[in-house]
Design an enzyme around this catalytic site. Structure first.
Site, PDB file in Angstrom:
ATOM      1  N   LYS A 268      47.769  39.602  30.841  1.00 33.69           N
ATOM      2  CA  LYS A 268      48.794  39.724  31.877  1.00 33.69           C
ATOM      3  C   LYS A 268      50.048  38.953  31.448  1.00 33.69           C
ATOM      4  CE  LYS A 268      45.739  40.011  35.931  1.00 33.69           C
ATOM      5  NZ  LYS A 268      46.173  41.330  36.410  1.00 33.69           N
ATOM      6  N   ARG A 342      36.185  46.294  38.433  1.00 32.75           N
ATOM      7  CA  ARG A 342      35.244  47.405  38.614  1.00 32.75           C
ATOM      8  C   ARG A 342      34.069  47.290  37.651  1.00 32.75           C
ATOM      9  NH1 ARG A 342      40.201  51.392  37.477  1.00 32.75           N
ATOM     10  NH2 ARG A 342      41.219  49.510  38.252  1.00 32.75           N
TER      11      ARG A 342
HETATM   12  N1  BES Z   1      42.875  41.224  39.828  1.00 33.25           N
HETATM   13  C1  BES Z   1      43.709  42.296  39.462  1.00 33.25           C
HETATM   14  C2  BES Z   1      44.357  42.976  40.653  1.00 33.25           C
HETATM   15  C3  BES Z   1      45.366  42.148  41.389  1.00 33.25           C
HETATM   16  C4  BES Z   1      46.667  42.101  40.952  1.00 33.25           C
HETATM   17  C5  BES Z   1      45.006  41.466  42.511  1.00 33.25           C
HETATM   18  C6  BES Z   1      47.592  41.343  41.637  1.00 33.25           C
HETATM   19  C7  BES Z   1      45.929  40.714  43.208  1.00 33.25           C
HETATM   20  C8  BES Z   1      47.229  40.658  42.771  1.00 33.25           C
HETATM   21  C9  BES Z   1      42.905  43.338  38.718  1.00 33.25           C
HETATM   22  O1  BES Z   1      41.864  42.868  37.930  1.00 33.25           O
HETATM   23  C10 BES Z   1      43.845  44.028  37.801  1.00 33.25           C
HETATM   24  O2  BES Z   1      44.330  43.398  36.901  1.00 33.25           O
HETATM   25  N2  BES Z   1      44.069  45.300  38.044  1.00 33.25           N
HETATM   26  C11 BES Z   1      44.967  46.058  37.265  1.00 33.25           C
HETATM   27  C12 BES Z   1      44.338  47.402  37.025  1.00 33.25           C
HETATM   28  C13 BES Z   1      45.086  48.220  36.012  1.00 33.25           C
HETATM   29  C14 BES Z   1      44.936  47.624  34.645  1.00 33.25           C
HETATM   30  C15 BES Z   1      44.498  49.605  36.057  1.00 33.25           C
HETATM   31  C16 BES Z   1      46.267  46.173  38.023  1.00 33.25           C
HETATM   32  O3  BES Z   1      46.231  46.323  39.244  1.00 33.25           O
HETATM   33  O4  BES Z   1      47.312  46.102  37.404  1.00 33.25           O
HETATM   34 MN    MN Z   2      42.501  42.305  35.986  1.00 33.69          MN
END
Ligand code: BES
Ligand code: MN
Ligand code: ZN
Length: 491
Positions: A268, A342
């Site tokens: 990230k 997931r």
């Molecule tokens: N934990 C994150 C989702 C999230 C993001 C929760 C911001 C709260 C605030 C999750 O694991 C994630 O990174 N999801 C990705 C999925 C994508 C790679 C398909 C996302 O939402 O960007």
């Molecule tokens: Mn994630």
């Protein structure tokens, strides 16, 4: 915060007089001289106080040769939600005010509150009074909380037992907030489990699977996420049976417990990454719910599972393109290591279905940023394969103060997560990102199981104070799940 129900209004501390919407001119304001009643009315008018739930008006009156703070607190239309807001608003005003004690005198109120309303009033006080200052060693004196006790006088019969039951829920919310607030160097999978051990004293049966047990079970998806971390993953299983063995199978709750989500190799960006300490908010809500159910000795059989891992980049971390085999036998192409929730949930769901053959399974997860784009910070998203289950969860959420909004599931989305090499891939395109995540999870739901997935990404953490929380961890999900169990699986 000490909260007590009393029969006579104490004459010390701040006096709080609730007033219904547009009721100020007609309100009896007990305990005040006629001059002070007049003063309170004009002070209220000057502050544009109209009795709306959550609004307050401050004044000082001459009392016993000194001064006494008197607060008018809006009771709105007198709904249970209005009483909760009233309690919370009063605490928000007084928490660091210098005042140490307060009394809420209900005796002059135009609408007589029910016992349930008084329990919600007390809940509002307790929820809004929660703080976590353990790491503040230099908090200036003036910023330290001062309010220590609130008494409620003029409550109807039955209020004490209603509050007793609600108190367990408040404690559950507080436990969730604590777990969510703690940074990831303090709360990681093993230490999360340690903090939950206290539930055993309440009669909760605890089972923990470590790495080797998960390897033996074939949880390749969960373990793949965890493999870049030096922290051992844990599958924490908490079982509460308040029915004395009369109800089987249990209702199952599953929580995403990524104690820190860096994204892994699909790292990230740095800005805001610290927020990912609360990527275990689903697991936190499950743990808090189990504590609530056990504390109030719920007449229900519930199993809560927390899938606990840390998602880190490392020489040993899984790579984009890796194919893992889940416990269900389905193979998954890991396109993006940041879509880890997931991967963790699917193995936890398979394991708990195999072990407990539930008819109802609800998972909670801070699963997608896309959910925040869709609903902001006002609702969590719900996806379900069963309309009645969705309805009862939405209803419970509304009643308890944790709102949900339903999203679709449809096979039409499945093609978006087809993989050229494995049974499924872990991400779809940008569009419908929350739905494809839910479609992914649905592939791990056994036939005949009524299942709901709650994407709570926008609800776990608040950047601004809300009605019953300060900024920070909200404890979202505990009141919802507690209410869902109470309304559908007890009695
Ligand atoms: N934990 C994150 C989702 C999230 C993001 C929760 C911001 C709260 C605030 C999750 O694991 C994630 O990174 N999801 C990705 C999925 C994508 C790679 C398909 C996302 O939402 O960007
Ligand atoms: Mn994630
Ligand atoms: Zn995540």
């Amino acid at each position: 915060m000490a909260i007590s129900l009393v029969t006579a209004s104490p004459t010390t501390g701040t006096l709080i007089l609730p007033v219904v919407k547009d009721g100020l001119s007609a309100a009896t304001l007990p305990g005040l001289s006629p001059e002070n009643v007049a003063l309170l009315r004009s002070a209220g008018a000057a502050q544009r106080f109209e009795g709306d739930a959550g609004s307050v008006s401050d004044a000082f009156v001459v009392h016993d040769g000194g001064t006494r703070r008197v607060i008018l607190g809006g009771a709105g239309k007198g709904t249970v939600e209005d009483f909760e807001k009233l309690g919370a608003a009063v605490v928000a005003r007084l928490l660091t005010s210098g005042e140490t004690e307060a009394v809420i005198d209900l005796s002059g109120l135009a609408i007589k509150p029910s016992a349930e309303a008084v329990a919600r009033l007390a809940s509002g006080i307790a929820l809004r009074g929660w703080r976590y200052d353990v790491y503040r060693t230099k908090l200036p004196e003036k910023q330290k909380p001062t309010l220590q006790s609130v008494s409620i006088c003029g409550a109807p019969d039955g209020s004490a037992s209603a509050w007793d039951a609600a108190r367990g829920v408040v404690e559950g919310v507080a436990f969730t907030r604590e777990l969510v607030t703690e940074p990831a160097n303090i709360v990681f999978p093993v230490s999360f489990v340690e903090r939950c051990r206290k539930l055993a004293d309440l009669g909760v049966e605890i089972e923990v699977l470590g790495r080797s047990e998960m390897e033996a079970a074939g949880m390749g998806a969960l373990l793949g996420v965890s493999q870049g971390s030096v922290r051992e993953p844990q599958l924490l299983v908490m079982r509460w049976d308040g029915t004395g063995g009369k109800k089987s199978p249990p209702v199952v709750l599953v929580g995403k417990g990524v104690t820190f989500d860096t994204g892994g190799i699909s790292l990230k960006p740095p800005a805001g990454m610290e927020d990912m300490k609360w990527d275990m908010g689903g697991a936190g809500a499950v743990a808090g719910t189990m504590l609530a159910l056990a504390t109030r000795k719920a007449n229900a059989h519930v199993v809560g599972v927390c899938a606990l891992v840390e998602n880190m980049p490392d020489g040993n971390a899984q790579r984009p393109g890796d194919v893992v085999t889940s416990m269900s036998g389905q193979t998954i192409e890991v396109i993006n290591t940041d879509a880890e929730g997931r991967l963790v949930l699917c193995d936890a769901m398979t394991w708990v279905q195999k072990k407990y053959s539930p008819k109802v399974m609800v998972d909670l997860a801070t699963l997608t940023g896309a959910m925040i784009i869709s609903l902001g910070f006002e609702h969590a998203g719900i996806f379900s394969n069963d309309d009645d289950l969705a309805e009862s969860l939405i209803k419970a959420g509304k009643a308890a103060g944790d709102p949900l909004w339903r999203f679709p599931l449809s096979p039409a989305y499945d093609k978006l997560i087809d993989s050229p090499i494995a049974d499924i891939k872990n991400v779809g395109p940008r569009e419908a990102g929350s739905i494809t995540a839910a479609q992914f999870l649905q592939r791990f739901v056994d036939d005949g199981v009524k299942w709901a997935h709650l994407d709570i990404a926008g609800m776990v953490w608040a950047s601004k104070p809300g009605a019953v929380w300060d900024k920070g961890a909200t404890g979202y999900g505990v009141r919802l799940l507690n209410r869902f169990v109470a309304d559908n699986f007890e009695g």
